[in-house]
Design a protein around this motif. Structure first.
Motif, short mmCIF file in Angstrom:
data_model
loop_
_atom_site.label_atom_id
_atom_site.label_comp_id
_atom_site.label_asym_id
_atom_site.label_seq_id
_atom_site.Cartn_x
_atom_site.Cartn_y
_atom_site.Cartn_z
N THR A 66 0.81 -1.22 0.00
CA THR A 66 0.00 0.00 0.00
C THR A 66 0.84 1.27 0.00
N GLN A 67 1.82 1.33 0.87
CA GLN A 67 2.64 2.53 0.95
C GLN A 67 3.48 2.75 -0.31
N ASP A 68 3.89 1.66 -0.96
CA ASP A 68 4.63 1.79 -2.22
C ASP A 68 3.71 2.36 -3.30
N LEU A 69 2.46 1.93 -3.31
CA LEU A 69 1.51 2.44 -4.30
C LEU A 69 1.23 3.92 -4.08
N ILE A 70 1.05 4.30 -2.82
CA ILE A 70 0.80 5.71 -2.50
C ILE A 70 2.00 6.57 -2.89
N THR A 90 -9.65 -4.19 0.61
CA THR A 90 -9.69 -3.17 1.65
C THR A 90 -8.48 -2.25 1.62
N GLU A 91 -7.37 -2.71 1.03
CA GLU A 91 -6.20 -1.86 0.92
C GLU A 91 -6.44 -0.71 -0.06
N LEU A 92 -7.35 -0.92 -0.99
CA LEU A 92 -7.70 0.17 -1.90
C LEU A 92 -8.38 1.31 -1.14
N GLU A 93 -9.09 0.98 -0.08
CA GLU A 93 -9.70 2.01 0.76
C GLU A 93 -8.63 2.82 1.49
N VAL A 94 -7.56 2.16 1.91
CA VAL A 94 -6.44 2.85 2.56
C VAL A 94 -5.81 3.85 1.58
N ILE A 95 -5.63 3.40 0.34
CA ILE A 95 -5.08 4.28 -0.69
C ILE A 95 -6.02 5.45 -0.95
N ARG A 96 -7.29 5.19 -1.00
CA ARG A 96 -8.27 6.25 -1.25
C ARG A 96 -8.24 7.30 -0.14
N ASP A 97 -8.12 6.85 1.11
CA ASP A 97 -8.06 7.79 2.23
C ASP A 97 -6.80 8.65 2.15
N ALA A 98 -5.69 8.04 1.71
CA ALA A 98 -4.43 8.78 1.62
C ALA A 98 -4.39 9.70 0.40
N LEU A 99 -5.10 9.31 -0.67
CA LEU A 99 -5.08 10.07 -1.93
C LEU A 99 -6.52 10.29 -2.40
N PRO A 100 -7.27 11.13 -1.70
CA PRO A 100 -8.70 11.28 -2.02
C PRO A 100 -8.97 11.85 -3.41
N HIS A 101 -7.98 12.49 -4.02
CA HIS A 101 -8.17 13.08 -5.34
C HIS A 101 -7.88 12.09 -6.47
#
Length: 219
Positions: A66-70, A90-101
């Motif tokens: 996840t952090q590598d993707l972000i 569910t990791e896609l939700e973590v990415i979405r929260d970190a990168l809402p745009h």
């Protein structure tokens, strides 16, 4: 019909796609499987500075952490993330929260009918699905079409946009669109000639894909 050209490895590639009238360009970064036309996030960011308005830059990657993707999205400055490899939904939700745009596209590899369940599993977490072909060595860019009957079933049952990829060319994209009825199409190797993105084939792909909308429906 939305059109994305993937494997943008140079300014010439990008200009070729933009001149043809694409909606998005994909930059392949963070590869773990055999691939071609991949670039670094820094190289993608430099090219994106020259991208005109209303053309979407897409980070296409094999990375799974996840952090590598972000980090990849932040460094490349892409506005859409295309996840080619396996990640927990569910990791896609973590990415979405970190990168809402950022819009998230999850690739589903259509190897057999199990792709229908895989698509449903990711549907609540992604902004779009991308139906692709894979081999043991490659997660995309295979130049091989998959079973469009399965893809058509996924599209018909999906609550979110579905993009068709995998072995598309100027010669078959019209038939593929008529069969599958996707939101958009994605091409990489199918517009190459002698290993390089070819302007004539790139323009022909756009023309054939867009003409389906104005032509009579096929079978």
């Amino acid at each position: 019909m939305r059109i994305k050209f993937c494997g943008t490895a140079s300014l010439a590639d990008m200009e070729c796609a933009v001149d043809a009238g694409c909606d998005a360009v994909g930059f392949i970064m963070g590869v773990t499987h055999k691939s071609s036309d991949f670039v670094t996030a820094a190289e993608a960011a430099k090219m994106i500075r020259h991208l005109p308005p209303f053309v979407e830059p897409v980070a296409v990657t094999h990375l799974q952490e996840t952090q590598d993707l972000i980090g990849l999205v932040k460094e490349s400055r892409c506005t859409t993330l295309q996840v080619q490899n396996t990640v927990e939904p569910t990791e896609l939700e973590v990415i979405r929260d970190a990168l809402p745009h950022v819009r998230i596209v999850k690739a589903v590899h259509v190897t057999d009918v199990s792709a229908v369940a895989a698509a449903k599993r990711y549907e609540p977490y992604a902004d779009a699905l991308l139906l692709d072909t894979r081999t043991h060595e490659r997660l995309g860019g295979t130049g091989i079409p998959h079973d469009w009957n399965i893809s058509a079933r996924i599209v018909a049952d999906s609550a979110i946009p579905v993009i068709l990829a995998g072995g598309l060319t100027p010669e078959n994209v019209g038939a593929a669109i008529r069969k599958v009825r996707p939101y958009g199409v994605d091409v990489h190797t199918g517009v190459k000639k002698d290993g390089v993105r070819n302007p004539d084939r790139t323009r022909a792909f756009v023309r054939e894909a867009r003409n389906v909308l104005s032509g009579s429906p096929g079978p």
